[in-house]
Design a protein around this motif. Structure first.
Motif, short mmCIF file in Angstrom:
data_model
loop_
_atom_site.label_atom_id
_atom_site.label_comp_id
_atom_site.label_asym_id
_atom_site.label_seq_id
_atom_site.Cartn_x
_atom_site.Cartn_y
_atom_site.Cartn_z
N ALA A 1 72.80 66.74 50.93
CA ALA A 1 72.90 65.52 51.71
C ALA A 1 74.38 65.37 52.16
O ALA A 1 75.23 65.68 51.37
CB ALA A 1 72.37 64.35 51.16
N ARG A 2 74.48 65.13 53.62
CA ARG A 2 75.75 64.88 53.94
C ARG A 2 76.42 63.67 53.55
O ARG A 2 77.75 63.49 53.64
CB ARG A 2 75.77 64.86 55.55
N ALA A 3 75.62 62.55 53.26
CA ALA A 3 76.24 61.36 52.67
C ALA A 3 74.95 60.85 51.79
O ALA A 3 74.04 61.30 51.74
CB ALA A 3 76.35 60.40 53.86
N TRP A 4 75.71 60.27 50.83
CA TRP A 4 74.46 59.96 49.64
C TRP A 4 75.11 58.51 48.82
O TRP A 4 76.28 58.23 48.88
CB TRP A 4 74.23 60.88 48.37
N VAL A 5 74.20 57.91 48.28
CA VAL A 5 74.62 56.78 47.58
C VAL A 5 73.89 56.86 46.13
O VAL A 5 72.63 57.17 46.14
CB VAL A 5 74.04 55.32 48.24
N VAL A 6 74.79 56.68 44.96
CA VAL A 6 73.84 56.74 43.69
C VAL A 6 74.65 55.32 42.94
O VAL A 6 75.60 55.00 42.88
CB VAL A 6 74.70 58.01 42.86
N THR A 7 73.43 54.83 42.33
CA THR A 7 73.76 53.60 41.60
C THR A 7 73.39 53.85 40.34
O THR A 7 72.52 54.55 39.91
CB THR A 7 72.98 52.36 42.14
N THR A 8 73.76 52.99 39.28
CA THR A 8 73.50 53.21 37.97
C THR A 8 74.16 51.71 37.32
O THR A 8 74.79 50.99 37.54
CB THR A 8 74.21 54.18 37.11
N PRO A 9 73.36 51.12 36.36
CA PRO A 9 73.65 50.05 35.49
C PRO A 9 74.82 50.36 34.59
O PRO A 9 74.94 51.30 34.16
CB PRO A 9 72.20 49.55 34.73
N ASN A 10 75.50 49.40 34.39
CA ASN A 10 76.70 49.20 33.68
C ASN A 10 76.41 49.18 32.19
O ASN A 10 75.91 48.24 31.51
CB ASN A 10 77.70 47.99 34.02
N LYS A 11 76.88 50.19 31.41
CA LYS A 11 76.83 50.15 30.03
C LYS A 11 77.14 49.05 29.33
O LYS A 11 76.68 48.68 28.46
CB LYS A 11 77.20 51.48 29.47
N TRP A 12 78.40 48.23 29.83
CA TRP A 12 79.05 47.41 29.05
C TRP A 12 78.59 45.90 29.76
O TRP A 12 78.95 44.90 29.19
CB TRP A 12 80.63 47.33 29.22
N PHE A 13 77.52 45.84 30.60
CA PHE A 13 76.93 44.54 30.88
C PHE A 13 76.27 43.97 29.86
O PHE A 13 75.35 45.00 29.11
CB PHE A 13 76.39 44.56 32.26
N PRO A 14 76.40 42.85 29.30
CA PRO A 14 75.76 42.33 28.24
C PRO A 14 74.24 42.15 28.07
O PRO A 14 73.57 42.61 26.90
CB PRO A 14 76.07 40.72 28.11
N VAL A 15 73.50 42.45 29.22
CA VAL A 15 72.06 42.71 29.06
C VAL A 15 71.88 44.00 29.49
O VAL A 15 72.24 44.53 30.81
CB VAL A 15 71.13 41.64 29.83
N LEU B 1 72.81 44.66 22.11
CA LEU B 1 72.34 45.86 21.23
C LEU B 1 72.71 47.32 21.87
O LEU B 1 72.95 48.36 21.02
CB LEU B 1 70.81 45.90 20.84
N HIS B 2 72.56 47.48 23.13
CA HIS B 2 73.00 48.86 23.64
C HIS B 2 74.49 49.02 23.76
O HIS B 2 74.72 50.21 24.01
CB HIS B 2 72.36 48.62 25.14
N TRP B 3 75.14 48.32 23.09
CA TRP B 3 76.51 48.68 23.05
C TRP B 3 76.72 49.34 21.64
O TRP B 3 77.76 49.98 21.61
CB TRP B 3 77.39 47.35 22.77
N PHE B 4 75.72 49.76 20.93
CA PHE B 4 75.65 50.38 19.87
C PHE B 4 75.11 51.68 19.89
O PHE B 4 73.70 51.96 20.23
CB PHE B 4 74.96 49.93 18.50
#
Length: 225
Positions: free
Chosen positions: A147-161, A170-173
């Motif tokens: 692709a000549r342009a793209w967007v990739v998104t992802t959740p933040n590991k350090w967000f509390p939920v 719990l996912h912080w462990f």
């Protein structure tokens, strides 16, 4: 007569409370996710309208059947918004899906398309599912190749939920994340996400944001793999 086994009162109250609490957290997380994904769609569409985008590749499409499940009410919101405005040349996922646009089973780490296949590719909340760091790098390289342009998104590991399970903290462990690899393979912090991306990529989202969004355009920063 046999004696009756009495369940402690505290147990009777604890189990329903825990179940109700988890359900409440999931409902709140889903409602927030729906709003957040509409905001993401607005942001992406504004960015795309500034470019000469004609066709789109959707990477990691759930399809109509899976996206309609009540627990996945936040699924494919961004993809559907983009499909309303642009031609979807192809969509892919590692599992079969029923869609209103062209679809094929394919791996985001090794896409069966030529270089510069489309103007724009979207991978919304996909990269945390493709494997470990090397697999994630392969996916980014493939996005940049096709692709000549793209967007990739992802959740933040350090967000509390945690967005896939609605777990709180719990996912912080690492041990908890290891036990839940069926839900995701590698959650990313902002620093880890940035380290996967080519030069010229723009990343939005503060270290405490629920999600990160990376935008790459060949015209903005050049092709760098």
């Amino acid at each position: 007569m046999g004696s009756k086994v009495r369940v402690p009162t505290s147990y009777n109250h604890t189990v329903p409370f825990k179940s109700r609490f988890n359900k409440l957290i999931r409902q709140v997380a889903l409602r927030y996710s729906v709003r957040n994904r509409h905001r993401k769609a607005d942001q992406i569409l504004t960015w795309l309208r500034e470019r000469d985008v004609k066709d789109v590749l959707l990477v990691g499409t759930l399809g109509d059947k899976r996206a309609s499940l009540s627990d996945l009410s936040n699924a494919d919101i961004v993809e559907r918004r983009i499909a309303d405005c642009f031609e979807i040349k192809m969509s892919i996922d590692i599992e079969p899906a029923v869609t209103n646009y062209p679809f094929m089973v394919a791996d985001a780490r090794d896409m069966p398309f030529p270089d510069d296949y489309v103007d724009f590719a979207l991978a919304n909340a996909v990269i945390e599912h493709v494997g470990q760091e090397q697999d994630q790098r392969r996916m980014i390289n493939e996005m940049t190749r096709v692709a000549r342009a793209w967007v990739v998104t992802t959740p933040n590991k350090w967000f509390p939920v945690e967005s896939h399970t609605s777990a709180v903290f719990l996912h912080w462990f690492p041990s908890w994340r290891k036990r839940h690899e069926v839900n995701f393979t590698r959650l990313l912090s902002r620093r880890q996400f940035r380290a996967l991306l080519p030069a010229g990529t723009e990343v939005s989202g503060a270290p405490w944001s629920p999600t990160f969004l990376a935008r790459y355009s060949e015209g903005d920063g050049g092709r760098s793999l």
